[in-house]
Design an enzyme around this catalytic site. Structure first.
Site, PDB file in Angstrom:
ATOM      1  N   THR A 132      18.266  -7.962  15.529  1.00 51.30           N
ATOM      2  CA  THR A 132      16.909  -7.774  15.027  1.00 51.30           C
ATOM      3  C   THR A 132      16.752  -8.426  13.661  1.00 51.30           C
ATOM      4  OG1 THR A 132      17.244  -5.739  13.740  1.00 51.30           O
ATOM      5  CG2 THR A 132      17.000  -5.510  16.139  1.00 51.30           C
TER       6      THR A 132
ATOM      7  N   LYS B 192      19.435 -10.994   8.230  1.00 53.13           N
ATOM      8  CA  LYS B 192      19.806 -11.421   6.882  1.00 53.13           C
ATOM      9  C   LYS B 192      19.542 -10.375   5.809  1.00 53.13           C
ATOM     10  CE  LYS B 192      17.281 -15.024   7.830  1.00 53.13           C
ATOM     11  NZ  LYS B 192      17.489 -15.169   9.279  1.00 53.13           N
TER      12      LYS B 192
ATOM     13  N   GLU C  86      27.773 -14.719  10.366  1.00 50.22           N
ATOM     14  CA  GLU C  86      27.716 -16.179  10.385  1.00 50.22           C
ATOM     15  C   GLU C  86      26.306 -16.693  10.649  1.00 50.22           C
ATOM     16  OE1 GLU C  86      28.516 -19.516   9.566  1.00 50.22           O
ATOM     17  OE2 GLU C  86      30.510 -18.721  10.036  1.00 50.22           O
TER      18      GLU C  86
ATOM     19  N   VAL D   5      22.985 -17.718   8.170  1.00 54.41           N
ATOM     20  CA  VAL D   5      22.668 -19.048   7.636  1.00 54.41           C
ATOM     21  C   VAL D   5      23.039 -20.093   8.682  1.00 54.41           C
ATOM     22  CG1 VAL D   5      23.066 -20.723   5.791  1.00 54.41           C
ATOM     23  CG2 VAL D   5      23.178 -18.266   5.291  1.00 54.41           C
TER      24      VAL D   5
ATOM     25  N   LEU E 282      25.723 -22.665  13.427  1.00 55.80           N
ATOM     26  CA  LEU E 282      26.553 -23.600  12.650  1.00 55.80           C
ATOM     27  C   LEU E 282      27.614 -22.849  11.848  1.00 55.80           C
ATOM     28  CD1 LEU E 282      23.800 -26.005  11.224  1.00 55.80           C
ATOM     29  CD2 LEU E 282      25.384 -26.443  13.113  1.00 55.80           C
TER      30      LEU E 282
ATOM     31  N   GLU F 133      10.783 -16.347  12.720  1.00 57.93           N
ATOM     32  CA  GLU F 133      10.894 -14.902  12.866  1.00 57.93           C
ATOM     33  C   GLU F 133       9.643 -14.401  13.596  1.00 57.93           C
ATOM     34  OE1 GLU F 133      13.462 -13.209  12.041  1.00 57.93           O
ATOM     35  OE2 GLU F 133      14.560 -14.518  10.663  1.00 57.93           O
TER      36      GLU F 133
ATOM     37  N   ASP G 207      12.797 -16.348   3.655  1.00 54.65           N
ATOM     38  CA  ASP G 207      13.946 -16.492   4.535  1.00 54.65           C
ATOM     39  C   ASP G 207      14.962 -17.482   3.964  1.00 54.65           C
ATOM     40  OD1 ASP G 207      15.105 -15.769   7.165  1.00 54.65           O
ATOM     41  OD2 ASP G 207      14.905 -17.912   7.550  1.00 54.65           O
TER      42      ASP G 207
ATOM     43  N   LYS H 122      18.870 -16.994   2.439  1.00 54.39           N
ATOM     44  CA  LYS H 122      20.021 -17.769   2.908  1.00 54.39           C
ATOM     45  C   LYS H 122      20.793 -18.391   1.752  1.00 54.39           C
ATOM     46  CE  LYS H 122      17.985 -18.862   7.423  1.00 54.39           C
ATOM     47  NZ  LYS H 122      17.406 -19.892   8.303  1.00 54.39           N
TER      48      LYS H 122
ATOM     49  N   GLY I 133      16.666 -21.242  16.890  1.00 57.26           N
ATOM     50  CA  GLY I 133      16.531 -21.113  18.338  1.00 57.26           C
ATOM     51  C   GLY I 133      17.384 -19.984  18.868  1.00 57.26           C
TER      52      GLY I 133
END
Length: 813
Positions: free
Chosen positions: A553, A577, A604, A607, A611, A665, A676, A680, A795
């Protein structure tokens, strides 16, 4: 000759007795048999209960006796053919005697050990007689009363066998016996004066072992309702398997520690005569079962894991014990005088503390006995008042060959420690055949499964996931788990199960693992009302090993639950986050609690979605590198928006498309406002070792203030339409300079900012396509040419894959 013993579960009803008779018939074709039988299932317990009721003047004792009587006559009706009249007559005689004994208890309000022994003997007397009559109709069979063969002292309920007389009686009888099958009652015997005695718990097994030893039997077979001794209790550890071959000593250790298919006294007579003992399953007679002999194979170090429930730990402690001889003697003397069995003993080398484990039901009596014995020392404060801990279990690793394998204790305690199972006491003998640990009873199931996973099978590790959030990302995450299930099991030796699922309204749990092909239907139709505290309470109550809470969420309230999960040794994996970008103290607390309770906290996907940005940064820091500067495009949604927005479309439409394709979001203002991205870069700065708050990040927003002030998506989108000219002006200005618009996060020497920048053609960010992210790390080792990470940064699929990767990292922890 072979001796076969059938337990209460094997003779609980006429259907099972038919199975027993089939087995006897088959075995008797090759060998002469002595067949020992227990009472019909639960009969002895019921008779003892009825006797207690009679003693208490409770007339409901008659109801219990009548139930037992009805069951026996029903068995006769379905089992005996031509001779049923004689069997019914004899059975009536026995029940009349039984009722008379109960009437005596009722009138006298007394139940002496002698009376209890006589009453409890009726279960075996009835079952052996009825089964022998049924056997006579099919086989060359007879009945022999064990009370005529086994002679004991006059301890009515736990009689000690006179082996010399008993063996002589058995040898004489069986040497003269011409019948192919002899049926005998287990559990019962007689003392020297002819009074009925019983052999205690597991007495029927013990009876069979005595007969096997007395006649030097070829083999003793114990028939029960399971296919042998298992590596652990199969009702608790589903992966437990039958042990094919085990030594007498290993079986003794296992039986002491809760392996109830066989009782410790059973092993001693056959061990002395080196007679093989086999445990077989009445319901699956072709199963191999467990073969017990003097020696066994040395290929495996640990043969089984057992445990005893309902243990109390008593601690005797004080400076007055140090260097004083006889303290231990007095302690165990006190317990012995009150007939209290000590299950575990451990003493510190300082002599300052002695711990003993006893059954919880004996704890109060034990404390009273010890306090009385050490009354003077306690009053003089040389010894502290006895400390008692209840609700404990004893866990034991068992194996003859453990002493030849280094590090077993380390593996055992490390595995338990990783799952936050606290060890209250440890005991290990010099023979190293048993390593025992006292733990909380509530942790027993988790501990057993943890150790079984550690020591048996192909080392397949089980992960138990509690997943909240089943929208775009959660949906894809569950789909990936389902798709990769076989790969994880075959290639990584991981069994990843989703045990709990929750959305904002409902939650659904299945301790055996939720069917991920039908999770939507299960959650919708079988789910119960959820809540953050309810979901956490359920996960905590299940207390499963290798547990992971997965947060898919963007909810602040969910993020505030992380600490509670971590404190209960439940790892946290999240793409949310908010927690890592919250107040610095909260971020530090989560990191600290994660280490304290050995529960990984992985984020992970905070951010760069899937990746490996945070993981790479952690490796840089761990290897001693220092970060001086970070430049990054960290918003896949903003990159998508500014890669597609131009003077031929509208800003409103592009943002709406980004949300529809899952790049933003649920509230797109979080992305477009720069909050956001600020979160990050804050997370990257913190992971680099810098202590910053979100308020320290300079946010150069490109949105009009009116757009920032909206409170819902509808008003926000309307504001974008209203200020279309503003966005077109931003685009035109960059286009006129032959630059592209990129929303850039920068961290330089302790300071950070985020905002739109004009990116020229020679910049690494210029050709960043679609929703890709890019991060440049400038460090001591990469001062001029930065370490670069680039790829899809938004995505549902890539975010879900990042969560998936973190789950695998937890498994490898």
């Amino acid at each position: 000759m072979k001796v076969l013993k059938f337990g209460g579960s094997s003779v609980k009803d006429y259907q099972n007795i038919q199975k027993v008779l089939n087995i006897i018939e088959e075995k008797s074709k090759e060998d002469q048999l002595a067949v020992v039988v227990s009472a019909f299932g639960k009969t002895t317990d019921t008779l003892l209960k009825s006797a207690q009721l009679a003693k208490s003047k409770d007339e409901s004792y008659l109801t219990l006796i009548n139930e037992v009587e009805r069951h026996h006559f029903e068995t006769i009706e379905n089992l005996i053919g031509n001779n049923s009249h004689n069997v019914i007559e004899r059975t009536n005689e026995l029940f009349n005697q039984l009722k008379t004994l109960h009437k005596g208890c009722y009138l006298l309000e007394e139940l002496s050990p002698k009376a209890k022994a006589i009453i409890s003997s009726f279960g075996e007397r009835l079952s052996s007689y009825i089964i022998s009559e049924a056997a006579k109709e099919r086989l060359n069979a007879t009945f022999k009363d064990s009370q005529e063969l086994i002679i004991t002292d006059n301890n009515y309920l736990k009689a000690q066998v006179d082996f010399e007389t008993t063996y002589s009686n058995c040898s004489s009888y069986f040497n003269e016996n011409d019948f192919q099958v002899v049926v005998l009652p287990g559990f019962i015997a007689k003392c020297y004066n002819g009074q009925t005695t019983t052999l205690g718990r597991g007495g029927s097994d013990y009876t069979a072992s005595i007969y096997a030893a007395a006649v030097h039997a070829e083999e003793l077979q114990i028939w029960t309702d399971v296919s042998g001794m298992f590596t652990a209790n199969p009702t608790i550890v589903k992966q437990a398997e039958p042990i094919r071959h085990i030594s007498y000593q290993e079986a003794m250790e296992m039986s002491h520690f809760g392996a109830k298919v066989i009782y410790p006294p059973t092993i001693q007579p056959v061990r002395e005569m080196r007679i093989p003992l086999v445990i077989k399953n009445t319901n699956a007679p072709n199963d191999e079962g467990t073969f017990i002999t003097l020696n066994t194979d040395k290929s495996s170090s640990v043969k089984g894991i057992s445990y005893i429930e309902n243990i109390a730990l008593l601690t005797v402690e004080g400076s007055g014990m140090v260097g004083i001889s006889g303290v231990s003697k007095r302690l165990f003397e006190a317990l012995s005088d009150d007939d209290i069995n000590v299950i575990l003993i451990t003493q510190a080398s300082s002599e300052h503390t002695i711990c003993v484990g006893v059954l919880e039901e004996d704890a109060e009596k034990a404390v009273s006995s010890i306090n009385k014995k050490f009354e003077i020392e306690i009053n003089q404060k040389k010894i502290d008042p006895i400390h008692t801990e209840k609700n404990l279990s004893i866990l034991a690793l068992v194996g003859d060959n453990m002493k030849n394998h280094q590090g077993l204790s380390g593996k055992m305690f490390s595995a338990l420690g990783k799952n936050n199972v606290n060890i209250r006491a440890i005991a290990q003998g010099a023979s190293e055949k048993n390593i025992s640990a006292v733990i909380k009873r509530s942790d027993a199931k988790k501990a057993l499964n943890t150790l079984h996973e550690q020591f048996f099978g192909e080392q397949t590790k089980q992960l138990n996931l509690f997943v909240t959030g089943v929208g775009n990302v959660g949906n894809r995450f569950l789909a990936q788990l389902q798709q990769q299930k076989e790969y994880l099991q075959e290639q990584l030796k991981l069994n990843v199960r989703v045990v709990g699922l929750s959305n904002s309204k409902k939650m659904y749990f299945d301790e055996q693992g939720i069917d991920l092909q039908n999770w939507k239907d299960l959650l919708l139709n079988k789910g119960e009302t959820t809540g953050l505290d309810l979901f956490h309470a359920k996960a905590k109550a299940l207390n499963l090993r290798n547990s992971v809470f997965v947060d898919n969420t963007a909810n602040e309230h969910v993020s505030k639950m992380y600490q509670q999960y971590l404190e209960n040794n439940i790892a946290v994996v999240t793409c949310n986050k908010i927690a890592c970008a919250s107040e610095l103290n909260n971020y530090k607390t989560l990191k600290k609690v994660s280490k304290q309770f050995n529960a990984p906290f992985l984020f992970e996907t905070n951010v760069g979605a899937g990746l490996p940005i945070i993981d790479t940064l952690k490796n840089l820091i761990a290897s001693g590198d220092r970060v001086h500067k970070i430049q990054a495009v960290l918003s896949g949604s903003l990159n998508f928006v500014f890669n597609n927005f131009n003077n031929t479309n509208t800003f409103h439409d592009i943002v709406e498309q980004a949300q529809h394709e899952g790049y933003t979001e649920p509230d797109p203002k979080i992305d477009l406002s720069g909050v956001d991205v600020a979160r990050k870069i804050l997370i990257l700065a913190r992971e680099s070792g810098y202590e910053l708050e979100l308020s320290d990040i300079e946010n150069q927003s490109f949105l009009p203030q009116e757009s920032l002030d909206t409170s819902n998506n509808k008003d926000f989108y309307e504001s974008l339409t209203k200020f279309e000219s503003h966005f077109q002006e931003i685009y035109a200005k960059a286009n006129n300079e032959n630059c592209k618009l990129k929303y850039v996060a920068e961290f330089i020497d302790g300071k950070a900012k985020v905002g739109l920048q004009h990116i020229p053609q020679d910049h690494p960010f210029y050709n960043l396509e679609g929703s890709d992210n890019i991060v440049l790390f400038f460090t001591d080792r990469y001062p001029v040419q930065p370490l670069q990470i680039k790829g899809a940064g938004a995505g549902a699929d890539v975010t879900a894959s990042g969560i998936f990767a973190d789950v695998i990292r937890v498994a490898n922890n």
